[in-house]
Design a protein around this motif. Sequence first.
Motif, PDB file in Angstrom:
ATOM      1  N   ARG A  59      23.481  64.629  58.408  1.00 14.77           N
ATOM      2  CA  ARG A  59      24.039  65.343  57.261  1.00 14.77           C
ATOM      3  C   ARG A  59      24.841  66.537  57.763  1.00 14.77           C
ATOM      4  O   ARG A  59      24.568  67.079  58.828  1.00 14.77           O
ATOM      5  N   HIS A  61      26.269  70.365  58.116  1.00 11.26           N
ATOM      6  CA  HIS A  61      25.617  71.678  58.032  1.00 11.26           C
ATOM      7  C   HIS A  61      26.498  72.728  58.701  1.00 11.26           C
ATOM      8  O   HIS A  61      26.628  72.742  59.920  1.00 11.26           O
ATOM      9  N   LEU A  65      26.727  69.080  62.495  1.00 11.76           N
ATOM     10  CA  LEU A  65      25.905  68.050  61.874  1.00 11.76           C
ATOM     11  C   LEU A  65      24.436  68.325  62.170  1.00 11.76           C
ATOM     12  O   LEU A  65      24.099  68.845  63.237  1.00 11.76           O
TER      13      LEU A  65
END
Length: 175
Positions: A59, A61, A65
């Motif tokens: 995901r 961030h 990632l």
Amino acid sequence: MSSPDVRVVGRVVKPHGIRGELVVDVHTDSPEERFTPGAVLATRARDGASGTVTIAAVRPHTGRLLVTFQDVAGRDAAEALRGLLLLVDAAELTPSDDPEEFYDHELEGLEVVDVRGDRIGVVAEVLHTAASELLAVRRDDGSEVLVPFVTEIVPTVDVAAGRVVVDPPEGLLDA
């Protein structure tokens, strides 16, 4: 990985949280292709040991990632992966159709000159930060200078000629 010609597509920066999630700096323009659940990446640790990891989850961030690998559970296991390089075989990389986009490996090793043609050094590494990309330029005396990889400062990249031309603002190259 059958080919010795590998390219770095990411680097594990640090653990995130207590469940084994890792912060990864992305070194590819196609993270959606490289970092998907089930993808297997070759690895090289700081001590030179090699292996593979399989991505379980990923995901975004803050410009990086957050990645979870299969069989990495908990902060201690994640901490052991700090600095791990994530690699792909260079043969798997498709050339970009955009003349303004480059893979890191295309830039690394290119000679860096100023607009007058005076040699500054060689691109040692492309650094991906949250703000922008930087060219780490190794000078002939062994020192290093960081050059923002933006058109205003790097007006010309000629991979075929092996050269990057920079037009640095005053003071940028002072060490």
